[in-house]
Design a protein around this motif. Structure first.
Motif, short mmCIF file in Angstrom:
data_model
loop_
_atom_site.label_atom_id
_atom_site.label_comp_id
_atom_site.label_asym_id
_atom_site.label_seq_id
_atom_site.Cartn_x
_atom_site.Cartn_y
_atom_site.Cartn_z
N SER A 242 4.40 25.03 42.95
CA SER A 242 4.01 24.85 44.36
C SER A 242 4.37 26.01 45.26
O SER A 242 3.59 26.43 46.09
CB SER A 242 4.72 23.63 44.96
OG SER A 242 4.17 22.49 44.46
N SER A 262 3.57 19.95 41.05
CA SER A 262 3.98 18.84 41.92
C SER A 262 2.85 17.86 42.17
O SER A 262 3.08 16.66 42.28
CB SER A 262 4.45 19.34 43.28
OG SER A 262 5.18 20.48 43.16
N GLU A 265 2.56 15.81 39.09
CA GLU A 265 3.68 14.86 39.07
C GLU A 265 3.49 13.73 40.08
O GLU A 265 3.83 12.59 39.82
CB GLU A 265 5.00 15.59 39.40
CG GLU A 265 5.64 16.26 38.22
CD GLU A 265 6.35 15.28 37.30
OE1 GLU A 265 7.02 14.37 37.79
OE2 GLU A 265 6.21 15.43 36.08
N ALA A 266 2.97 14.10 41.25
CA ALA A 266 2.77 13.10 42.30
C ALA A 266 1.81 12.02 41.81
O ALA A 266 1.99 10.83 42.10
CB ALA A 266 2.23 13.76 43.56
N CYS A 346 11.35 14.16 47.54
CA CYS A 346 11.36 15.15 46.45
C CYS A 346 10.36 14.73 45.39
O CYS A 346 9.79 13.64 45.46
CB CYS A 346 12.76 15.25 45.85
SG CYS A 346 13.22 13.79 44.89
N GLY A 347 10.18 15.55 44.38
CA GLY A 347 9.21 15.25 43.32
C GLY A 347 9.61 14.03 42.51
O GLY A 347 8.79 13.45 41.81
N CYS A 349 11.84 13.84 39.93
CA CYS A 349 11.88 14.07 38.49
C CYS A 349 12.90 13.17 37.79
O CYS A 349 12.78 12.92 36.61
CB CYS A 349 12.13 15.54 38.17
SG CYS A 349 13.65 16.20 38.84
N ASN A 372 5.39 14.17 49.76
CA ASN A 372 6.45 14.78 48.96
C ASN A 372 6.40 16.30 49.06
O ASN A 372 5.49 16.88 49.65
CB ASN A 372 6.42 14.27 47.52
CG ASN A 372 5.29 14.87 46.70
OD1 ASN A 372 4.47 15.63 47.21
ND2 ASN A 372 5.25 14.54 45.44
N GLY A 374 5.78 18.79 47.06
CA GLY A 374 4.63 19.55 46.55
C GLY A 374 3.40 19.42 47.43
O GLY A 374 2.72 20.41 47.71
#
Ligand SMILES: Nc1nc2c(ncn2[C@@H]2O[C@H](COP(=O)(O)OP(=O)(O)OP(=O)(O)O)[C@@H](O)[C@H]2O)c(=O)[nH]1
Ligand SMILES: [Mg+2]
Length: 408
Positions: A242, A262, A265-266, A346-347, A349, A372, A374
């Motif tokens: 990102s 990101s 992941e989102a 946050c992401g 993780c 978030n 990203g």
């Protein structure tokens, strides 16, 4: 993909004092996990217990303190019940032999919060006349049980399993490429990168590409252009970090699908549509606004920490100063979110998909826009549209929501 723990479901038991919530839980799980007594008000604080129940799977059951009747809806207890409501995937309303405002209030709360629920009419061994109660519950999933004799308990387990929402598994990227296609990952090896290894989303992206029988090429940002020149066929997807996205967007020809780790992941872990919608709240921020930066883990902040330094700086520049930032870290969703105009998460993780969705839901229920790191970074760098291009379904939802908001 994830351990089953990731899909642990939260079941909340509600109902009046003495309805038999604790007894029913003990019976349901086959263990004495909650104290039972004929004294109303035995359970004074929510009790949590994680275990496996066949055929439901891994669950956390939450026993809550009961409330006597509508007149005694003590504010504290309502608050407590609400706190549990925010966490659960399904509610079990335990009813003894009467039905009034309290049950109505609970049912309305479940509906308003989109929480699936089942109703257990307990103490069937006492042969109460349920004609009146049945009128209230016939529209909802319900059944007669007895925590004392075990009658209906197996059916209750089955009903819970049936009513629990299906957990949707969304891949990181394997649905975006076909076998034989090329995925190009752009991975920065800078001070923020851990020593001697790659981070989880990068490793997962490689693994999913291999599972898809596609070709994975990994480069640093400096080698990106070179790699693109050398490839005979353009990549089906470029995935970049990102915080380099604006530079990389300039290097990758417009016709090549580009997104960020990101964003992947989102979608994989959360709800990309909601997070993008949440990012639109940036346009409503002013120098008076309050933004909460939410970190799911308490890591040692880096010098140029993305959440603590960079995002606040970029947001401040975007709005022109004055925003109040507050950092909240930890696995518990914070309660004190008064006057918060936006949450930037946050992401996640270290979170599971179920946990992340629950956090999004909690923010939504409080009416606070949530996005978030990203998504916000891409938004602030003016490349959000571009990095969403690989997700036509999300774009369609956004257009729909846009039209909706214009109509109202
Ligand atoms: N006959 C009969 N009694 C039951 C049944 N389930 C619970 N009880 C009795 O009802 C009383 C209250 O049970 P609890 O399980 O403590 O009720 P609770 O809803 O957890 O109550 P609070 O914690 O006070 O809110 C106890 O005396 C239980 O033995 C049942 O199915 N049949
Ligand atoms: Mg109890």
């Amino acid at each position: 993909m994830l351990t089953t723990g990731g899909y642990r479901k939260y079941l909340g038991f509600f109902g009046k004092r003495n309805a038999g919530k604790s007894s029913l839980i003990n019976r349901l799980v086959g263990q004495e996990i909650s104290i039972v007594s004929e004294q109303p008000g035995t359970t004074t604080d929510p009790v949590y217990k994680s275990l496996e129940i066949h055929p439901i799977g891994p669950v956390t059951v939450i026993d809550t303190p009961g409330v006597d009747d509508a007149g005694e809806l003590g504010e504290l207890r309502v608050e407590r019940a609400k706190r549990v409501l925010y966490k659960i995937d399904l509610a079990i309303l335990v009813v003894d032999n009467n039905w009034n405002d309290y049950e109505e209030w609970l049912i309305n709360s479940f509906k308003r919060m989109d929480i699936p629920f089942v109703i257990a009419l307990n103490k069937s061994d006492l042969n109460h006349d349920h004609t009146d109660i049945l009128k209230h519950v016939e529209k909802f999933p319900h059944l007669l049980v007895s925590a004392k004799t075990g009658e209906g308990i197996e059916k209750l387990r089955e009903l819970i399993a049936k009513e629990l929402p299906e957990e949707e598994e969304i891949p990181l990227l394997s649905d975006l490429v076909d076998g034989g296609e090329i995925v190009l990952l752009v991975v920065p090896i800078d001070l923020g990168a851990p020593k001697g290894r790659l981070i989880m989303p990068q490793v997962e992206a490689i693994r999913e590409t291999l599972d898809r029988e596609a070709i994975c090429i990994v480069v640093k940002e400096r080698e990106l252009r070179w790699a693109l020149e050398k490839l005979k066929a353009p990549p089906a997807l470029v995935v970049a970090d990102s915080h380099l996205i604006s530079r990389i967007a300039a290097d990758v020809p417009e016709e090549i699908p580009l997104t960020t780790f990101s964003i992947l992941e989102a979608r994989h872990k959360g709800d990309l549509f909601e997070l993008v919608r949440g990012a639109k709240a940036i346009e409503n921020l002013t120098s008076e606004s309050k933004v909460v930066i939410m970190e799911a883990c308490s890591h040692v902040p880096l010098v140029e920490d993305i959440g603590r330094v960079k995002i606040p700086r970029w947001l401040t520049n975007h709005v022109g100063g004055g925003i109040e930032f507050e950092i909240k870290s930890g696995k518990e969703f914070p309660e004190d979110l008064e006057n918060v105009d936006m949450i930037v998460h946050c992401g996640g993780c270290t979170l599971t998909r179920a946990m992340m969705l629950r956090r999004l839901r909690e923010a939504k229920r409080r009416g606070i826009p949530i996005s978030n790191y990203g998504v916000v970074i891409s938004y602030l760098h003016g490349v959000l549209d571009r990095v969403l291009n690989p997700f036509p379904e999300v774009r369609a939802l956004l257009e729909e929501a846009n039209k909706e908001s214009q109509r109202t």
